[in-house]
Design a protein around this motif. Structure first.
Motif, PDB file in Angstrom:
ATOM      1  N   ASN A 158       0.345   6.877   9.815  1.00  0.00           N
ATOM      2  CA  ASN A 158       0.381   5.502  10.294  1.00  0.00           C
ATOM      3  C   ASN A 158      -1.059   5.116  10.616  1.00  0.00           C
ATOM      4  O   ASN A 158      -1.523   5.305  11.731  1.00  0.00           O
ATOM      5  N   SER A 159      -1.770   4.608   9.608  1.00  0.00           N
ATOM      6  CA  SER A 159      -3.197   4.349   9.786  1.00  0.00           C
ATOM      7  C   SER A 159      -3.661   3.179   8.929  1.00  0.00           C
ATOM      8  O   SER A 159      -3.317   3.098   7.746  1.00  0.00           O
ATOM      9  N   PRO A 160      -4.467   2.279   9.525  1.00  0.00           N
ATOM     10  CA  PRO A 160      -5.043   1.172   8.756  1.00  0.00           C
ATOM     11  C   PRO A 160      -6.341   1.550   8.063  1.00  0.00           C
ATOM     12  O   PRO A 160      -6.972   0.719   7.441  1.00  0.00           O
ATOM     13  N   GLY A 161      -6.769   2.807   8.212  1.00  0.00           N
ATOM     14  CA  GLY A 161      -8.000   3.259   7.586  1.00  0.00           C
ATOM     15  C   GLY A 161      -9.127   3.446   8.576  1.00  0.00           C
ATOM     16  O   GLY A 161      -8.911   3.586   9.773  1.00  0.00           O
ATOM     17  N   GLY A 162     -10.347   3.431   8.064  1.00  0.00           N
ATOM     18  CA  GLY A 162     -11.509   3.645   8.925  1.00  0.00           C
ATOM     19  C   GLY A 162     -12.637   4.313   8.164  1.00  0.00           C
ATOM     20  O   GLY A 162     -12.928   3.963   7.018  1.00  0.00           O
ATOM     21  N   ALA A 163     -13.252   5.302   8.789  1.00  0.00           N
ATOM     22  CA  ALA A 163     -14.450   5.946   8.245  1.00  0.00           C
ATOM     23  C   ALA A 163     -14.135   6.707   6.952  1.00  0.00           C
ATOM     24  O   ALA A 163     -13.272   7.587   6.945  1.00  0.00           O
ATOM     25  N   PRO A 164     -14.836   6.400   5.861  1.00  0.00           N
ATOM     26  CA  PRO A 164     -14.551   7.092   4.592  1.00  0.00           C
ATOM     27  C   PRO A 164     -14.857   8.579   4.632  1.00  0.00           C
ATOM     28  O   PRO A 164     -14.138   9.379   4.014  1.00  0.00           O
ATOM     29  N   THR A 165     -15.912   8.977   5.342  1.00  0.00           N
ATOM     30  CA  THR A 165     -16.256  10.403   5.376  1.00  0.00           C
ATOM     31  C   THR A 165     -15.175  11.209   6.070  1.00  0.00           C
ATOM     32  O   THR A 165     -14.755  12.271   5.574  1.00  0.00           O
ATOM     33  N   GLN A 166     -14.689  10.734   7.215  1.00  0.00           N
ATOM     34  CA  GLN A 166     -13.623  11.442   7.916  1.00  0.00           C
ATOM     35  C   GLN A 166     -12.340  11.455   7.090  1.00  0.00           C
ATOM     36  O   GLN A 166     -11.596  12.440   7.097  1.00  0.00           O
ATOM     37  N   GLY A 168      -1.617   0.953   0.304  1.00  0.00           N
ATOM     38  CA  GLY A 168      -2.666   0.619  -0.653  1.00  0.00           C
ATOM     39  C   GLY A 168      -3.988   0.304  -0.002  1.00  0.00           C
ATOM     40  O   GLY A 168      -4.564   1.130   0.685  1.00  0.00           O
ATOM     41  N   SER A 169      -4.472  -0.917  -0.227  1.00  0.00           N
ATOM     42  CA  SER A 169      -5.784  -1.360   0.263  1.00  0.00           C
ATOM     43  C   SER A 169      -6.886  -0.425  -0.233  1.00  0.00           C
ATOM     44  O   SER A 169      -7.716   0.059   0.540  1.00  0.00           O
ATOM     45  N   ILE A 170      -6.880  -0.177  -1.532  1.00  0.00           N
ATOM     46  CA  ILE A 170      -7.872   0.716  -2.138  1.00  0.00           C
ATOM     47  C   ILE A 170      -9.160  -0.079  -2.334  1.00  0.00           C
ATOM     48  O   ILE A 170      -9.398  -0.684  -3.377  1.00  0.00           O
ATOM     49  N   GLY A 171      -9.956  -0.104  -1.322  1.00  0.00           N
ATOM     50  CA  GLY A 171     -11.198  -0.857  -1.329  1.00  0.00           C
ATOM     51  C   GLY A 171     -12.074  -0.408  -0.179  1.00  0.00           C
ATOM     52  O   GLY A 171     -11.768   0.568   0.508  1.00  0.00           O
ATOM     53  N   VAL A 172     -13.160  -1.123   0.048  1.00  0.00           N
ATOM     54  CA  VAL A 172     -14.115  -0.772   1.102  1.00  0.00           C
ATOM     55  C   VAL A 172     -14.449  -2.035   1.889  1.00  0.00           C
ATOM     56  O   VAL A 172     -14.635  -3.111   1.300  1.00  0.00           O
ATOM     57  N   ILE A 173     -14.511  -1.901   3.205  1.00  0.00           N
ATOM     58  CA  ILE A 173     -14.822  -3.038   4.054  1.00  0.00           C
ATOM     59  C   ILE A 173     -15.705  -2.578   5.207  1.00  0.00           C
ATOM     60  O   ILE A 173     -15.585  -1.438   5.681  1.00  0.00           O
ATOM     61  N   GLY A 207      -1.328   1.553 -13.983  1.00  0.00           N
ATOM     62  CA  GLY A 207      -2.403   0.972 -14.773  1.00  0.00           C
ATOM     63  C   GLY A 207      -2.582  -0.512 -14.535  1.00  0.00           C
ATOM     64  O   GLY A 207      -3.351  -1.172 -15.246  1.00  0.00           O
ATOM     65  N   SER A 208      -1.896  -1.047 -13.542  1.00  0.00           N
ATOM     66  CA  SER A 208      -2.014  -2.471 -13.225  1.00  0.00           C
ATOM     67  C   SER A 208      -3.442  -2.818 -12.800  1.00  0.00           C
ATOM     68  O   SER A 208      -4.120  -2.034 -12.130  1.00  0.00           O
ATOM     69  N   GLU A 209      -3.896  -4.007 -13.187  1.00  0.00           N
ATOM     70  CA  GLU A 209      -5.241  -4.454 -12.825  1.00  0.00           C
ATOM     71  C   GLU A 209      -5.376  -4.687 -11.318  1.00  0.00           C
ATOM     72  O   GLU A 209      -6.491  -4.747 -10.795  1.00  0.00           O
ATOM     73  N   ASP A 210      -4.257  -4.832 -10.619  1.00  0.00           N
ATOM     74  CA  ASP A 210      -4.289  -5.122  -9.183  1.00  0.00           C
ATOM     75  C   ASP A 210      -4.450  -3.871  -8.315  1.00  0.00           C
ATOM     76  O   ASP A 210      -4.662  -3.987  -7.117  1.00  0.00           O
ATOM     77  N   LEU A 211      -4.340  -2.698  -8.932  1.00  0.00           N
ATOM     78  CA  LEU A 211      -4.291  -1.461  -8.151  1.00  0.00           C
ATOM     79  C   LEU A 211      -5.489  -1.282  -7.233  1.00  0.00           C
ATOM     80  O   LEU A 211      -5.346  -0.885  -6.078  1.00  0.00           O
ATOM     81  N   PHE A 212      -6.663  -1.559  -7.731  1.00  0.00           N
ATOM     82  CA  PHE A 212      -7.886  -1.221  -7.006  1.00  0.00           C
ATOM     83  C   PHE A 212      -8.639  -2.448  -6.481  1.00  0.00           C
ATOM     84  O   PHE A 212      -9.837  -2.433  -6.320  1.00  0.00           O
ATOM     85  N   THR A 213      -7.874  -3.515  -6.217  1.00  0.00           N
ATOM     86  CA  THR A 213      -8.476  -4.743  -5.713  1.00  0.00           C
ATOM     87  C   THR A 213      -8.560  -4.789  -4.196  1.00  0.00           C
ATOM     88  O   THR A 213      -9.095  -5.743  -3.631  1.00  0.00           O
ATOM     89  N   GLY A 214      -8.020  -3.777  -3.520  1.00  0.00           N
ATOM     90  CA  GLY A 214      -7.987  -3.788  -2.063  1.00  0.00           C
ATOM     91  C   GLY A 214      -6.730  -4.429  -1.502  1.00  0.00           C
ATOM     92  O   GLY A 214      -6.601  -4.576  -0.282  1.00  0.00           O
ATOM     93  N   ASP A 215      -5.796  -4.793  -2.365  1.00  0.00           N
ATOM     94  CA  ASP A 215      -4.554  -5.417  -1.905  1.00  0.00           C
ATOM     95  C   ASP A 215      -3.591  -4.355  -1.370  1.00  0.00           C
ATOM     96  O   ASP A 215      -3.769  -3.153  -1.612  1.00  0.00           O
ATOM     97  N   VAL A 216      -2.581  -4.819  -0.630  1.00  0.00           N
ATOM     98  CA  VAL A 216      -1.556  -3.917  -0.096  1.00  0.00           C
ATOM     99  C   VAL A 216      -0.185  -4.387  -0.583  1.00  0.00           C
ATOM    100  O   VAL A 216       0.014  -5.559  -0.873  1.00  0.00           O
ATOM    101  N   TRP A 217       0.753  -3.440  -0.632  1.00  0.00           N
ATOM    102  CA  TRP A 217       2.098  -3.738  -1.110  1.00  0.00           C
ATOM    103  C   TRP A 217       3.135  -3.070  -0.223  1.00  0.00           C
ATOM    104  O   TRP A 217       2.853  -2.042   0.408  1.00  0.00           O
ATOM    105  N   LEU A 218       4.335  -3.631  -0.212  1.00  0.00           N
ATOM    106  CA  LEU A 218       5.446  -2.999   0.483  1.00  0.00           C
ATOM    107  C   LEU A 218       6.020  -1.867  -0.363  1.00  0.00           C
ATOM    108  O   LEU A 218       5.692  -1.711  -1.540  1.00  0.00           O
ATOM    109  N   GLY A 219       6.892  -1.072   0.257  1.00  0.00           N
ATOM    110  CA  GLY A 219       7.356   0.174  -0.341  1.00  0.00           C
ATOM    111  C   GLY A 219       7.850   0.081  -1.766  1.00  0.00           C
ATOM    112  O   GLY A 219       7.389   0.832  -2.644  1.00  0.00           O
ATOM    113  N   ALA A 220       8.787  -0.837  -2.065  1.00  0.00           N
ATOM    114  CA  ALA A 220       9.383  -0.903  -3.402  1.00  0.00           C
ATOM    115  C   ALA A 220       8.339  -1.230  -4.459  1.00  0.00           C
ATOM    116  O   ALA A 220       8.330  -0.638  -5.548  1.00  0.00           O
TER     117      ALA A 220
END
Length: 281
Positions: free
Chosen positions: A71-79, A129-134, A202-215
């Motif tokens: 249960n995490s919104p993310g944070g430090a990439p190194t950790q 998801g949220s595969i991005g950097v902020i 392989g969707s173009e949206d995968l690595f845009t930093g977006d998030v999705w619900l479970g299904a």
């Protein structure tokens, strides 16, 4: 019956100790991923904080699997990377499967952690998801001018004071930061691709930093299914018992001593709240 007979009758017979159950160990990875935990923040994750829980989890006898409750919104990439790599190291040493379970959110660094597992599951309402950097900060130049405060900063090295919050923002500093973000994003994408492989859509949206619900996350290949920890573990390992692996708390923490200064703790709490707020939590 003599006293000796009574005592003997109470001793367990050889082979009469009862069957010992298999174990699925659960490690809770809850909070913002940061190298500087704060008691006022909503939990925190870093290698130092979770090392003892991980070693306990993978050290169980009759271990069938390890479950990561994330249960995490993310944070430090190194950790994020350090914790994920430690999980993989222990999993390979013990040769046991690792399953990750997203709760409210497994986003950004939280999803990086989830990818350390062999399989990922989430609730149908989980945000994944949220595969991005902020990164973010504040600019205080106007505040200094308002109160007539003079900023004095002395450096050796032309780029030593990049992105100083008390100095005007420079376009070249912003460009440097964007390059750093791009490099980190590539590393994140490489990690997800390595761990998820052909399961990704392989969707173009995968690595845009977006998030999705479970299904939707299942459709995109970010997770393997929708389900809760107890549901999946019970179906997969019906004869195993679930054991929570708690981290060791430092002595001062057990005594309630060692809280940071109020101002620093408040800032940590605000930053933690901001991280959760990006997902409406």
């Amino acid at each position: 019956m003599s006293v000796a007979d009574k005592l003997t009758s109470r001793l367990p017979m050889i082979g009469d100790r009862g069957e010992r159950k298999d174990v699925v160990a659960v490690v809770k990875l809850h909070g913002v991923i940061t190298p500087t935990p704060s008691p006022l923040a909503r939990g925190s994750i870093n290698l130092a904080a979770v090392e003892s829980a991980l070693t306990r989890a993978f050290g169980h006898e009759r271990l069938k699997a390890v479950a990561l409750q994330i249960n995490s919104p993310g944070g430090a990439p190194t950790q994020s990377g350090l914790v994920a790599e430690r999980i993989r190291q222990l999993a390979d040493e013990k040769n046991v499967p690792v399953l990750a379970f997203a709760e409210d959110v497994a986003a950004s660094g939280g999803y990086w952690l989830a990818c350390a597992a062999d399989e990922i599951y989430a609730h149908r309402t989980s945000m994944v998801g949220s595969i991005g950097v902020i990164s973010g900060g504040f600019g205080f130049t106007g505040l200094l001018e308002r109160f007539g405060i003079e900023r004095r900063l002395h450096t050796a090295g032309a780029n030593k004071s990049r992105l100083d919050p008390f100095s005007p923002e420079k376009p070249e500093d912003v460009e440097w930061l964007k390059k750093m973000h791009g490099q980190l994003h590539e590393l994140f994408v490489d990690w997800v691709t390595e761990r998820r492989g052909d399961r990704l859509s392989g969707s173009e949206d995968l690595f845009t930093g977006d998030v999705w619900l479970g299904a939707r996350a299942v459709e995109l290949g970010l997770i393997d299914g929708v389900g809760s920890l107890r549901q999946v573990i019970t179906e997969r390992y019906p004869d195993a018992e679930i054991a929570i692996a708690e981290p060791k708390k430092p002595l001062l923490a057990r005594l309630g001593i060692g809280a940071p200064a109020a101002a620093s703790a408040l800032l940590d709490a605000v930053q933690s709240k901001a991280a959760w707020s990006r997902f409406g939590l």
